[in-house]
Design a protein around this motif. Structure first.
Motif, mmCIF file in Angstrom:
data_model
loop_
_atom_site.group_PDB
_atom_site.id
_atom_site.type_symbol
_atom_site.label_atom_id
_atom_site.label_comp_id
_atom_site.label_asym_id
_atom_site.label_seq_id
_atom_site.Cartn_x
_atom_site.Cartn_y
_atom_site.Cartn_z
ATOM 1 N N MET A 165 13.292 -73.982 57.870
ATOM 2 C CA MET A 165 14.180 -73.962 59.024
ATOM 3 C C MET A 165 15.598 -74.313 58.569
ATOM 4 S SD MET A 165 13.869 -76.143 62.541
ATOM 5 C CE MET A 165 13.264 -74.888 63.626
ATOM 6 N N MET A 166 16.542 -73.670 59.170
ATOM 7 C CA MET A 166 17.935 -73.876 58.803
ATOM 8 C C MET A 166 18.463 -75.163 59.441
ATOM 9 S SD MET A 166 21.013 -71.101 59.119
ATOM 10 C CE MET A 166 19.971 -69.714 58.838
ATOM 11 N N SER A 167 19.208 -75.916 58.674
ATOM 12 C CA SER A 167 19.761 -77.155 59.198
ATOM 13 C C SER A 167 20.865 -76.841 60.206
ATOM 14 C CB SER A 167 20.331 -78.002 58.063
ATOM 15 O OG SER A 167 21.511 -77.403 57.563
ATOM 16 N N LEU A 168 21.216 -77.836 61.014
ATOM 17 C CA LEU A 168 22.259 -77.672 62.027
ATOM 18 C C LEU A 168 23.588 -77.290 61.371
ATOM 19 C CD1 LEU A 168 23.204 -77.848 64.938
ATOM 20 C CD2 LEU A 168 23.574 -80.292 64.613
ATOM 21 N N MET A 169 23.894 -77.912 60.216
ATOM 22 C CA MET A 169 25.151 -77.603 59.537
ATOM 23 C C MET A 169 25.184 -76.135 59.094
ATOM 24 S SD MET A 169 26.917 -79.292 56.175
ATOM 25 C CE MET A 169 27.418 -80.785 56.994
ATOM 26 N N ASN A 170 24.069 -75.654 58.557
ATOM 27 C CA ASN A 170 24.000 -74.263 58.129
ATOM 28 C C ASN A 170 24.116 -73.315 59.315
ATOM 29 O OD1 ASN A 170 23.845 -74.815 55.405
ATOM 30 N ND2 ASN A 170 21.620 -74.870 55.406
ATOM 31 N N LYS A 171 23.485 -73.649 60.427
ATOM 32 C CA LYS A 171 23.598 -72.820 61.631
ATOM 33 C C LYS A 171 25.044 -72.761 62.097
ATOM 34 C CE LYS A 171 18.953 -73.335 63.458
ATOM 35 N NZ LYS A 171 18.122 -73.806 64.559
ATOM 36 N N GLN A 172 25.732 -73.885 62.014
ATOM 37 C CA GLN A 172 27.132 -73.915 62.423
ATOM 38 C C GLN A 172 27.992 -73.062 61.489
ATOM 39 O OE1 GLN A 172 27.761 -78.156 62.513
ATOM 40 N NE2 GLN A 172 27.378 -78.277 64.718
ATOM 41 N N ARG A 173 27.688 -73.084 60.211
ATOM 42 C CA ARG A 173 28.432 -72.247 59.243
ATOM 43 C C ARG A 173 28.208 -70.767 59.515
ATOM 44 N NH1 ARG A 173 27.305 -75.626 53.710
ATOM 45 N NH2 ARG A 173 28.819 -77.259 54.116
ATOM 46 N N VAL A 174 26.969 -70.395 59.795
ATOM 47 C CA VAL A 174 26.659 -68.997 60.089
ATOM 48 C C VAL A 174 27.353 -68.573 61.380
ATOM 49 C CG1 VAL A 174 24.808 -67.372 60.688
ATOM 50 C CG2 VAL A 174 24.482 -69.011 58.817
ATOM 51 N N LEU A 175 27.308 -69.416 62.396
ATOM 52 C CA LEU A 175 27.968 -69.113 63.661
ATOM 53 C C LEU A 175 29.480 -69.004 63.471
ATOM 54 C CD1 LEU A 175 27.742 -68.605 66.668
ATOM 55 C CD2 LEU A 175 27.776 -71.084 67.029
ATOM 56 N N SER A 176 30.038 -69.870 62.656
ATOM 57 C CA SER A 176 31.468 -69.826 62.368
ATOM 58 C C SER A 176 31.839 -68.515 61.670
ATOM 59 C CB SER A 176 31.856 -71.020 61.492
ATOM 60 O OG SER A 176 33.201 -70.949 61.124
#
Length: 110
Positions: A1-12
């Motif tokens: 599962m992707m961490s919250l920080m990684n999800k935020q980077r992808v969304l950014s």
């Protein structure tokens, strides 16, 4: 599962790509935005290695597009035969689909 920080980077990155497409010609914008959305949806649940490759390639694209926009250069680039030979069948199919869509949109009257 992707961490919250990684999800935020992808969304950014996703938001950055959509923002950059505000500055491309209309015929490229609609195809580009649709393609970005489809690709990000398609890659939502890939493994970590594939996700890293995906994000890395989109970041390179965003950097190149941003450079072209900021310098007032032509958007896009020609692909060499050597580079095309390294594409797998799926990538070639996607490329041909994009070429067809942009050609159709450019030939329609506004």
């Amino acid at each position: 599962m992707m961490s919250l920080m990684n999800k935020q980077r992808v969304l950014s990155l996703y938001r950055r790509l959509l923002f950059l497409h505000r500055h491309v010609p209309p015929s490229m914008k609609s195809v580009g935005v649709q393609y970005i959305r489809e690709e990000f949806r398609r890659h939502q649940n890939v493994d970590l290695e594939r996700a890293r490759e995906f994000v890395g390639q989109w970041k390179l694209f965003a950097d190149k597009l941003e450079e072209q926009i900021s310098q007032g250069n032509t958007i896009g680039e020609n692909l060499s035969g050597d580079r095309l030979e390294r594409f797998d069948d799926g990538q070639l199919t996607q490329l041909l689909k994009l070429r067809k869509e942009t050609s159709e949109r450019n030939s329609k009257p506004l």
